[in-house]
Write an enzyme that holds these catalytic residues in place. Structure first.
Site, PDB file in Angstrom:
ATOM      1  N   ASN A  91       2.165  -2.989  -7.501  1.00 37.68           N
ATOM      2  CA  ASN A  91       2.063  -1.595  -7.056  1.00 37.68           C
ATOM      3  C   ASN A  91       1.909  -1.462  -5.543  1.00 37.68           C
ATOM      4  OD1 ASN A  91       1.142   1.393  -7.415  1.00 37.68           O
ATOM      5  ND2 ASN A  91      -0.524   0.383  -6.304  1.00 37.68           N
ATOM      6  N   TYR A 156      11.784   1.031   4.170  1.00 40.14           N
ATOM      7  CA  TYR A 156      11.149   1.257   2.860  1.00 40.14           C
ATOM      8  C   TYR A 156      12.184   1.309   1.725  1.00 40.14           C
ATOM      9  CZ  TYR A 156       8.236   3.766  -0.613  1.00 40.14           C
ATOM     10  OH  TYR A 156       7.563   4.164  -1.749  1.00 40.14           O
ATOM     11  N   LYS A 160      12.645  -0.974  -1.722  1.00 43.49           N
ATOM     12  CA  LYS A 160      12.552  -0.410  -3.078  1.00 43.49           C
ATOM     13  C   LYS A 160      13.825  -0.687  -3.881  1.00 43.49           C
ATOM     14  CE  LYS A 160       8.392   0.690  -2.678  1.00 43.49           C
ATOM     15  NZ  LYS A 160       7.353   0.142  -3.573  1.00 43.49           N
TER      16      LYS A 160
HETATM   17  P1  NAI Z   1      -0.972   4.670  -1.639  1.00 43.55           P
HETATM   18  O1  NAI Z   1      -0.656   4.493  -0.197  1.00 43.55           O
HETATM   19  O2  NAI Z   1      -1.869   5.786  -2.054  1.00 43.55           O
HETATM   20  O3  NAI Z   1      -1.528   3.328  -2.263  1.00 43.55           O
HETATM   21  C1  NAI Z   1      -0.973   2.089  -1.966  1.00 43.55           C
HETATM   22  C2  NAI Z   1      -1.981   1.024  -2.251  1.00 43.55           C
HETATM   23  O4  NAI Z   1      -1.477  -0.236  -1.818  1.00 43.55           O
HETATM   24  C3  NAI Z   1      -3.279   1.270  -1.486  1.00 43.55           C
HETATM   25  O5  NAI Z   1      -4.366   0.978  -2.316  1.00 43.55           O
HETATM   26  C4  NAI Z   1      -3.160   0.289  -0.329  1.00 43.55           C
HETATM   27  O6  NAI Z   1      -4.395  -0.111   0.200  1.00 43.55           O
HETATM   28  C5  NAI Z   1      -2.438  -0.841  -1.004  1.00 43.55           C
HETATM   29  N1  NAI Z   1      -1.837  -1.775  -0.058  1.00 43.55           N
HETATM   30  C6  NAI Z   1      -1.077  -1.508   1.018  1.00 43.55           C
HETATM   31  N2  NAI Z   1      -0.757  -2.637   1.666  1.00 43.55           N
HETATM   32  C7  NAI Z   1      -1.328  -3.641   0.974  1.00 43.55           C
HETATM   33  C8  NAI Z   1      -1.372  -5.048   1.143  1.00 43.55           C
HETATM   34  N3  NAI Z   1      -0.776  -5.657   2.172  1.00 43.55           N
HETATM   35  N4  NAI Z   1      -2.036  -5.792   0.237  1.00 43.55           N
HETATM   36  C9  NAI Z   1      -2.660  -5.185  -0.793  1.00 43.55           C
HETATM   37  N5  NAI Z   1      -2.680  -3.866  -0.997  1.00 43.55           N
HETATM   38  C10 NAI Z   1      -2.014  -3.099  -0.124  1.00 43.55           C
HETATM   39  O7  NAI Z   1       0.420   4.747  -2.378  1.00 43.55           O
HETATM   40  P2  NAI Z   1       0.865   5.295  -3.808  1.00 43.55           P
HETATM   41  O8  NAI Z   1       1.529   6.580  -3.576  1.00 43.55           O
HETATM   42  O9  NAI Z   1      -0.212   5.184  -4.791  1.00 43.55           O
HETATM   43  O10 NAI Z   1       2.022   4.241  -4.108  1.00 43.55           O
HETATM   44  C11 NAI Z   1       1.900   3.122  -4.969  1.00 43.55           C
HETATM   45  C12 NAI Z   1       3.261   2.488  -5.119  1.00 43.55           C
HETATM   46  O11 NAI Z   1       4.177   3.425  -5.646  1.00 43.55           O
HETATM   47  C13 NAI Z   1       3.860   1.998  -3.795  1.00 43.55           C
HETATM   48  O12 NAI Z   1       4.558   0.793  -4.010  1.00 43.55           O
HETATM   49  C14 NAI Z   1       4.828   3.099  -3.442  1.00 43.55           C
HETATM   50  O13 NAI Z   1       5.872   2.626  -2.638  1.00 43.55           O
HETATM   51  C15 NAI Z   1       5.308   3.538  -4.809  1.00 43.55           C
HETATM   52  N6  NAI Z   1       5.835   4.886  -4.854  1.00 43.55           N
HETATM   53  C16 NAI Z   1       5.066   5.989  -4.500  1.00 43.55           C
HETATM   54  C17 NAI Z   1       5.613   7.254  -4.537  1.00 43.55           C
HETATM   55  C18 NAI Z   1       4.853   8.486  -4.176  1.00 43.55           C
HETATM   56  O14 NAI Z   1       5.458   9.565  -4.137  1.00 43.55           O
HETATM   57  N7  NAI Z   1       3.570   8.448  -3.930  1.00 43.55           N
HETATM   58  C19 NAI Z   1       7.008   7.452  -4.927  1.00 43.55           C
HETATM   59  C20 NAI Z   1       7.710   6.269  -5.273  1.00 43.55           C
HETATM   60  C21 NAI Z   1       7.133   5.040  -5.225  1.00 43.55           C
END
Ligand code: NAI
Length: 247
Positions: A91, A156, A160
């Site tokens: 994730n 990005y 993906k």
């Molecule tokens: P968010 O930014 O709220 O959470 C991302 C999490 O990943 C955070 O807990 C952050 O600390 C952690 N993280 C970042 N870099 C890291 C690293 N180097 N090592 C370990 N942890 C790390 O993002 P969200 O929205 O919850 O996204 C989760 C996933 O879903 C991501 O892969 C994102 O690309 C994907 N996603 C999100 C969308 C959205 O609209 N929010 C849409 C499509 C995909």
């Protein structure tokens, strides 16, 4: 009824957003979840919260997926303390947006390092344990923008889309080991990653979503739960879109 009791589930980046919602869903189904984030203290706090919320023990450990030593140290602890992982949810992900012509090399490199190389490192470590257990689930978070592109996100969107190739290849390589490998591609979900977008940009996105609203982290977590369970036993190499009809 989905029952994951006896399973160990690792969710990367699970201290907030989609990762946290996913960890809660998996724990509600009985899995022992490993909460990970770059801050070990925060991971332990969230693990405690989830354990008291669900009554199922959860573990919190520090894991920066973009740093090889951090991944190796985390798996040493995981293998020692709980004997490997059954369910891996890739994730964790970052974005460093900017128009392509002005995109800094560092921003390109960092997003690829975390989103792709980090996922490679974690998955390789997790799958070694799954092979021994003769059962496994790998679920990676892609995105709708990996399929349709998005201005300002060359780095990005590349990662993906890359995760889809990764998923399809691993599905083929691991099929005979009773390990399924799938991806979930969310549209626009209300989390920290999207709240800071300018109002005008949000309205633009909203007008393209047939269901007329953004998704919630729980709506993504529900699909991950399905892919982690035996209900999806004959599905591998697949991508499930969760986007309100956007794509
Ligand atoms: P968010 O930014 O709220 O959470 C991302 C999490 O990943 C955070 O807990 C952050 O600390 C952690 N993280 C970042 N870099 C890291 C690293 N180097 N090592 C370990 N942890 C790390 O993002 P969200 O929205 O919850 O996204 C989760 C996933 O879903 C991501 O892969 C994102 O690309 C994907 N996603 C999100 C969308 C959205 O609209 N929010 C849409 C499509 C995909």
């Amino acid at each position: 009824m989905i029952n994951l009791s006896g399973k160990i589930a690792l969710v990367t980046g699970s201290t907030r957003g989609i990762g946290r919602a996913t960890a809660i869903r998996l724990a509600e189904a009985g899995a022992r979840v490993i909460i990970t984030g770059r801050s070990e203290d925060r991971a332990k706090e969230v693990a405690k919260e989830i354990a008291s919320m669900t009554g199922v023990g959860a573990l919190g450990i520090g894991l920066d997926i973009g740093i090889r030593e951090s991944v190796e140290d985390a798996f040493e602890a995981i293998n020692r303390e709980v004997g490997g992982v059954d369910i891996l949810v890739n994730n964790a992900g970052i974005n460093r947006d900017g128009l392509f012509l002005r995109m800094k090399y560092e921003d390109w490199e960092e997003v690829l390092r975390v989103n792709l190389t980090g996922t490679f490192l974690v998955t390789q470590n997790a799958v070694k344990g799954m092979i021994k257990k003769r059962w496994g689930r790998v679920i990676s978070l892609s995105s709708v923008v990996g399929f349709i592109g998005n201005t300002g996100q060359a780095n990005y969107t590349t990662t993906k889309a890359g995760l889809i190739g990764f998923t399809k290849t691993l599905a083929r390589e691991l099929a005979t080991r009773n390990i399924t490998v799938n991806a979930v591609a969310p549209g626009y979900i209300e989390t920290d990653m999207t709240t800071d977008l300018p109002e005008k940009v949000k309205e633009g996105f909203l007008s393209q979503i047939p269901m007329g609203r953004f998704g919630t982290p729980q709506e993504v977590a529900n699909v991950v739960l399905f892919l982690a369970s035996d209900l999806s036993a004959y599905i591998t190499g697949e991508v499930i879109h969760v986007n309100g009809g956007l794509f």
